[in-house]
Each structure stands twice: as structure tokens, then as C-alpha cells.
Design a protein around this motif. Structure first.
Motif, PDB file in Angstrom:
ATOM      1  N   ASN B  32       0.875  -1.166   0.000  1.00 29.95           N
ATOM      2  CA  ASN B  32       0.000   0.000   0.000  1.00 29.95           C
ATOM      3  C   ASN B  32       0.909   1.212   0.000  1.00 29.95           C
ATOM      4  OD1 ASN B  32      -1.737  -1.953   2.298  1.00 29.95           O
ATOM      5  ND2 ASN B  32      -2.535  -1.479   0.292  1.00 29.95           N
ATOM      6  N   PHE B  34       1.576   5.539  -0.172  1.00 32.24           N
ATOM      7  CA  PHE B  34       1.020   6.805   0.304  1.00 32.24           C
ATOM      8  C   PHE B  34       1.974   7.952  -0.053  1.00 32.24           C
ATOM      9  CE2 PHE B  34      -2.009   4.787   3.249  1.00 32.24           C
ATOM     10  CZ  PHE B  34      -1.428   3.540   3.406  1.00 32.24           C
ATOM     11  N   TYR B  36       2.403  11.679   1.775  1.00 30.47           N
ATOM     12  CA  TYR B  36       2.023  12.617   2.815  1.00 30.47           C
ATOM     13  C   TYR B  36       2.728  13.949   2.546  1.00 30.47           C
ATOM     14  CZ  TYR B  36      -0.079   9.092   5.932  1.00 30.47           C
ATOM     15  OH  TYR B  36      -0.885   8.133   6.504  1.00 30.47           O
ATOM     16  N   GLN B  38       3.821  17.783   4.431  1.00 29.88           N
ATOM     17  CA  GLN B  38       3.971  18.541   5.677  1.00 29.88           C
ATOM     18  C   GLN B  38       4.239  19.991   5.309  1.00 29.88           C
ATOM     19  OE1 GLN B  38       7.128  17.181   8.358  1.00 29.88           O
ATOM     20  NE2 GLN B  38       5.844  17.696  10.097  1.00 29.88           N
ATOM     21  N   LEU B  44       1.783  16.265   9.496  1.00 30.50           N
ATOM     22  CA  LEU B  44       1.679  15.431   8.310  1.00 30.50           C
ATOM     23  C   LEU B  44       0.225  15.235   7.902  1.00 30.50           C
ATOM     24  CD1 LEU B  44       4.211  12.544   8.967  1.00 30.50           C
ATOM     25  CD2 LEU B  44       4.182  14.012   6.965  1.00 30.50           C
ATOM     26  N   LEU B  46      -2.333  13.490   4.728  1.00 30.14           N
ATOM     27  CA  LEU B  46      -2.386  12.557   3.610  1.00 30.14           C
ATOM     28  C   LEU B  46      -2.764  13.291   2.326  1.00 30.14           C
ATOM     29  CD1 LEU B  46      -2.283   9.530   2.782  1.00 30.14           C
ATOM     30  CD2 LEU B  46      -4.766   9.525   3.076  1.00 30.14           C
ATOM     31  N   LYS B  49      -3.422   8.023  -1.685  1.00 30.42           N
ATOM     32  CA  LYS B  49      -3.016   6.666  -1.316  1.00 30.42           C
ATOM     33  C   LYS B  49      -3.399   5.700  -2.423  1.00 30.42           C
ATOM     34  CE  LYS B  49      -7.381   6.061   1.159  1.00 30.42           C
ATOM     35  NZ  LYS B  49      -8.033   5.944   2.486  1.00 30.42           N
ATOM     36  N   GLU B  88       7.161  19.891   2.542  1.00 29.69           N
ATOM     37  CA  GLU B  88       7.984  18.691   2.429  1.00 29.69           C
ATOM     38  C   GLU B  88       7.055  17.515   2.128  1.00 29.69           C
ATOM     39  OE1 GLU B  88      10.768  18.013   5.608  1.00 29.69           O
ATOM     40  OE2 GLU B  88      11.948  16.645   4.356  1.00 29.69           O
ATOM     41  N   PHE B  90       6.494  13.378   1.565  1.00 24.49           N
ATOM     42  CA  PHE B  90       7.009  12.075   1.973  1.00 24.49           C
ATOM     43  C   PHE B  90       6.242  10.955   1.283  1.00 24.49           C
ATOM     44  CE2 PHE B  90       9.764  13.339   5.435  1.00 24.49           C
ATOM     45  CZ  PHE B  90       9.240  14.547   5.863  1.00 24.49           C
ATOM     46  N   THR B  94       3.293   0.580   3.258  1.00 23.24           N
ATOM     47  CA  THR B  94       2.995  -0.414   4.285  1.00 23.24           C
ATOM     48  C   THR B  94       2.775  -1.759   3.606  1.00 23.24           C
ATOM     49  OG1 THR B  94       0.596  -0.085   4.249  1.00 23.24           O
ATOM     50  CG2 THR B  94       1.848   1.211   5.831  1.00 23.24           C
ATOM     51  N   ASN B 100       1.581  -3.247   9.239  1.00 25.70           N
ATOM     52  CA  ASN B 100       0.924  -1.942   9.125  1.00 25.70           C
ATOM     53  C   ASN B 100       1.833  -0.747   9.328  1.00 25.70           C
ATOM     54  OD1 ASN B 100      -1.224  -3.678   9.050  1.00 25.70           O
ATOM     55  ND2 ASN B 100      -2.496  -2.513  10.436  1.00 25.70           N
ATOM     56  N   LYS B 101       3.019  -0.934   9.829  1.00 26.27           N
ATOM     57  CA  LYS B 101       3.834   0.243  10.089  1.00 26.27           C
ATOM     58  C   LYS B 101       4.276   0.889   8.779  1.00 26.27           C
ATOM     59  CE  LYS B 101       7.948  -2.614  10.715  1.00 26.27           C
ATOM     60  NZ  LYS B 101       8.770  -3.263  11.754  1.00 26.27           N
ATOM     61  N   LEU B 102       4.262   2.217   8.771  1.00 27.15           N
ATOM     62  CA  LEU B 102       4.681   2.978   7.600  1.00 27.15           C
ATOM     63  C   LEU B 102       6.200   3.054   7.540  1.00 27.15           C
ATOM     64  CD1 LEU B 102       2.146   5.930   7.786  1.00 27.15           C
ATOM     65  CD2 LEU B 102       2.478   4.504   5.778  1.00 27.15           C
ATOM     66  N   PHE B 104       8.906   5.261   5.613  1.00 25.00           N
ATOM     67  CA  PHE B 104       8.938   6.519   4.873  1.00 25.00           C
ATOM     68  C   PHE B 104      10.217   6.664   4.066  1.00 25.00           C
ATOM     69  CE2 PHE B 104       5.342   9.002   6.377  1.00 25.00           C
ATOM     70  CZ  PHE B 104       5.009   8.402   7.571  1.00 25.00           C
TER      71      PHE B 104
END
Lengths: 118, 114
Positions: B32, B34, B36, B38, B44, B46, B49, B88, B90, B94, B100-102, B104
């Protein structure tokens, strides 16, 4: 609705002191994540809670770091005996649990806590 | 373990110019993806995705990204930038295997000159 909230927004501490950082996830989000954003390391994962399952602590940089999540909602990240290299922005994110057919859900981030260790 | 690389660390361009930010990931299974953003002084948010389906994904504020599986890429584009796009950006991934942890990328700082 309300987003992810974090407190304090800024924290200055002396080397060797303990600090606690708090995260309130979005209501209904059972998954909660901590990340760290620092100049040298970019954005890195720390720890992940999902419901009542054992947390994924694989990103914690040392045993000085710990986190807990009470009642499936609020989480506290604790850093013991802080070091200057712990200075960073600590970000919390939350999401719904894994969805239909195992689809991973979007994580929504809080404003972060900026930690400065002197 | 998966990793993400963003090729440009800094991009400077003028308003109305087109923007393309590169993102490549390394992981052999289902991902998956994404983007993001900032904005200065903000948290941050979204942008867009990709989970499955149409590889061309449209996000907020006129941004889009294309997932090219054969190239392990998920590049972000905007045809005509505005000064307010200074931020910025990013790229993140995942996977089920990673729980599930992103993960980057290093981020790309974009400065749009008025």
C-alpha cells in the motif's frame, strides 16, 4: 471531527531526566502508532498498538524507550534517562483496524511533540 | 524488509511549473502506497493513497500519483504548482508482512517561488 492530539507540544529537558509524551487517538481508531522525526534519521517507526494484541515494539531504538496504551485509547511514550540524540519530533498516528479483505487503513497523524534534550 | 527512496532532496521551481517527485520502494509483495505532505509549521497530512485497482490515483489539491509495479515506483505529479504547495513531501509504504507500520522515504523539500 477531532483529530489526533498530542501533549505537550514542546518539551525541553535535561540529559538524564525521564519524559512522558501523550497521544489521544481519533475516536474509534483501535490502531495507534508512534513515529519519530529527526534531522539525521528522517521519519522512523517506533511502536504499534492494535486493539488488545501485543504491541509491535520492533522500532524502539533502545530499552530506555517504552510505551503503553491504557483502555485501548490514550497512549503514553516514556523515554528514560534521556540523551541528546533523543531530541526529535515524536509523532503519533491512529487508524481503523485492518479492514475488509485485510486492507490496511490510512494512518492520521497528530501535530507531534517537539523534544529537546539539553 | 521494505525500504523507500526519494530521489530528490530539494526541488525549487516557479509557480505554474509542473512538478514530479520520484519514489521507489523495495518489496516483492503486495504494498500500500502513500504520499504525505507537511506544510511549514503543520503536521503530516495525507495527499493520496494507493491500495488496489486503478494505478493512477488522484488526491487532494490537484495532485496525482501513478503506481508502476514493474518499476516499483509511485511518483507524485502536479501539472501546475502554486506558492502554497511549498512543503515537504514524503512517500511511504505499508505491507501486511510488516504489520501496518509505515516506512517513509527521506522526504523532498519543495520550494515554489512566487
Amino acid at each position: 471531527g477531532a483529530g489526533v492530539s498530542q501533549s505537550p507540544s514542546n518539551k525541553v529537558t535535561e540529559k538524564g531526566k525521564d519524559v512522558e509524551l501523550r497521544c489521544d487517538p481519533i475516536s474509534g481508531h483501535t490502531a495507534l502508532y508512534w513515529y519519530r522525526q529527526s534531522l539525521g534519521q528522517g521519519l522512523e517507526f517506533l511502536i504499534y498498538f492494535q486493539g488488545n494484541s501485543a504491541p509491535d515494539k520492533s522500532g524502539l531504538p533502545s530499552d530506555r524507550f517504552s510505551a503503553e496504551r491504557t483502555g485501548g485509547s490514550v497512549s503514553t511514550l516514556t523515554i528514560q534517562r534521556t540523551q541528546q540524540e533523543d531530541s526529535a519530533v515524536y509523532l503519533c498516528a491512529s487508524s481503523y483496524p485492518r479492514g475488509v479483505a485485510g486492507r490496511l487503513e490510512t494512518q492520521y497523524f497528530g501535530p507531534g511533540t517537539r523534544l529537546l534534550v539539553l | 524488509a521494505q525500504s523507500v527512496s526519494q530521489h530528490n532532496h530539494h526541488v525549487i521551481l516557479s509557480e505554474a511549473a509542473s512538478l514530479e517527485l520520484g519514489c521507489n520502494y523495495s518489496y516483492g509483495g503486495t504494498v500500500n502506497l502513500f504520499w504525505y505532505v507537511q506544510y511549514p509549521g503543520q503536521h503530516l497530512q495525507l495527499l493520496l493513497k494507493y491500495f488496489s485497482g486503478d494505478p493512477l490515483v488522484k488526491g487532494i489539491k490537484g495532485f496525482e500519483a501513478e503506481f508502476i509495479k514493474s518499476k516499483f515506483s509511485f511518483n507524485l505529479r502536479k501539472p501546475s504548482v502554486q506558492w502554497s504547495d511549498t512543503a515537504e513531501y514524503f512517500c511511504a509504504v505499508t505491507t501486511k508482512a510488516a504489520g501496518n507500520k509505515l516506512t517513509f522515504g527521506g522526504g523532498t523539500r519543495v520550494l515554489v517561488k512566487p
